[in-house]
Design an enzyme around this catalytic site. Structure first.
Site, mmCIF file in Angstrom:
data_model
loop_
_atom_site.group_PDB
_atom_site.id
_atom_site.type_symbol
_atom_site.label_atom_id
_atom_site.label_comp_id
_atom_site.label_asym_id
_atom_site.label_seq_id
_atom_site.Cartn_x
_atom_site.Cartn_y
_atom_site.Cartn_z
ATOM 1 N N VAL A 1 0.814 -1.222 0.000
ATOM 2 C CA VAL A 1 0.000 0.000 0.000
ATOM 3 C C VAL A 1 0.843 1.265 0.000
ATOM 4 C CG1 VAL A 1 -2.014 -1.072 1.073
ATOM 5 C CG2 VAL A 1 -0.237 -0.031 2.523
ATOM 6 N N LYS B 1 -2.224 7.030 13.457
ATOM 7 C CA LYS B 1 -3.669 6.841 13.534
ATOM 8 C C LYS B 1 -4.395 8.171 13.750
ATOM 9 C CE LYS B 1 -3.843 2.395 12.909
ATOM 10 N NZ LYS B 1 -4.485 1.821 11.702
ATOM 11 N N ALA C 1 0.491 8.498 16.479
ATOM 12 C CA ALA C 1 0.577 9.662 15.592
ATOM 13 C C ALA C 1 0.016 9.343 14.215
ATOM 14 C CB ALA C 1 2.032 10.118 15.480
ATOM 15 N N ILE D 1 -7.947 -5.704 19.542
ATOM 16 C CA ILE D 1 -8.594 -6.757 18.783
ATOM 17 C C ILE D 1 -7.626 -7.930 18.656
ATOM 18 C CG2 ILE D 1 -9.741 -7.373 16.619
ATOM 19 C CD1 ILE D 1 -11.179 -5.183 18.214
ATOM 20 N N TYR E 1 2.738 4.757 16.325
ATOM 21 C CA TYR E 1 1.429 4.192 15.999
ATOM 22 C C TYR E 1 0.313 5.208 16.231
ATOM 23 C CZ TYR E 1 -2.373 0.749 15.884
ATOM 24 O OH TYR E 1 -3.520 0.054 15.581
ATOM 25 N N SER F 1 -7.798 4.064 15.533
ATOM 26 C CA SER F 1 -7.490 3.240 16.706
ATOM 27 C C SER F 1 -7.895 3.971 17.973
ATOM 28 C CB SER F 1 -5.991 2.941 16.755
ATOM 29 O OG SER F 1 -5.619 2.394 18.003
#
Length: 254
Positions: free
Chosen positions: A68, A160, A158, A189, A156, A143
């Protein structure tokens, strides 16, 4: 509104991160609702397994092995769709390090996958929807980390948080064309990604998160997939620029 509002027969969905976890569960559920699902991931084996699972259940799936963070690859895959009704940009990675130990390469990699990869997917989806006059749905994966700080969460969290801002901004720009843009911000999750994160931990994060939840449990990929289906369907036809938090009402890290 009847349960038929959740039917996606005749529609096309594109799911990134479809090789496992929330991405796989979402791709499978969208296909069960009737959509033709384009599954994208860099994990070719997992990708084939997801496509086979969908086909074994009577659905229609196409597989795109891609990264991606490569805009050209993503553009080519998205434009292979004759039309696009749903984009679920779910691909992401986890990284944890104290702020004082965070390296440039750590930050760059997480931002590349968790933010730029989502941005590219949103851009290509919106362009295709606009070109074909499709009143579609774009779904991003944020998140619970955007609601709370915690040790090791810089990269992570920052990335999100940037996804949240992207979602709200894009919603204001394409809403006039009938395109909805919403984010899901789950708590912990249980997925292969979170399992790897917890491996070897003295106190597994999953156990901590379960104690924080009013339901006494952490989420499963299928729990989030049902939120994806809701946002993809006509049942959410008046929702845009929203951040849904399917975590029992608790702002939980990650």
């Amino acid at each position: 509104m009847s349960v038929k509002a959740y039917e996606l027969t005749g529609r096309t969905a594109f799911v990134t991160g479809a090789a496992g976890g929330i991405g796989r569960a979402s791709a499978v559920l969208l296909a069960e609702a009737g959509a033709t699902v384009h599954c994208a991931d860099r994990d070719e084996r997992g990708l084939r397994d997801t496509a086979s699972l969908i086909k074994d259940r009577g659905g229609t799936a196409l597989a795109h092995a891609l990264d991606v963070t490569d805009r050209a690859q993503l553009r080519q895959a998205v434009r292979s769709c004759e039309r696009l009704d749903v984009m679920a940009a779910i691909a992401g990675i986890m990284h944890s390090s104290p702020v004082l130990e965070t390296r440039d390469e750590d930050l760059d990699r997480v931002l590349d996958v968790n933010f730029k990869g989502v941005l590219y997917a949103c851009q290509e989806a919106a362009r295709l929807m606009l070109a074909h006059g499709v009143r579609g749905s774009i779904i991003t994966m944020a998140s619970g980390a955007v609601d709370t700080g915690g040790p090791g969460l810089l990269c992570y969290g920052a990335a999100k948080a940037a996804v949240v801002q992207l979602t709200k901004t894009l919603a204001t720009e394409v809403g006039q064309h009938g395109i909805r843009v919403n984010a899901i911000a789950p708590g912990w999750i249980r997925t292969p990604m979170t399992d790897r994160h917890d491996a070897g931990a003295q106190t597994p994060t999953e156990a901590v998160m379960a104690r924080m939840s009013p339901l006494g449990r952490v989420g499963e990929p299928e729990d989030v997939a049902h939120t994806v289906l809701h946002l993809a369907s006509d049942a959410s036809c008046f929702m845009t620029g929203q951040i849904l938090r399917p975590n029992g009402g608790v702002a939980m890290p990650w």
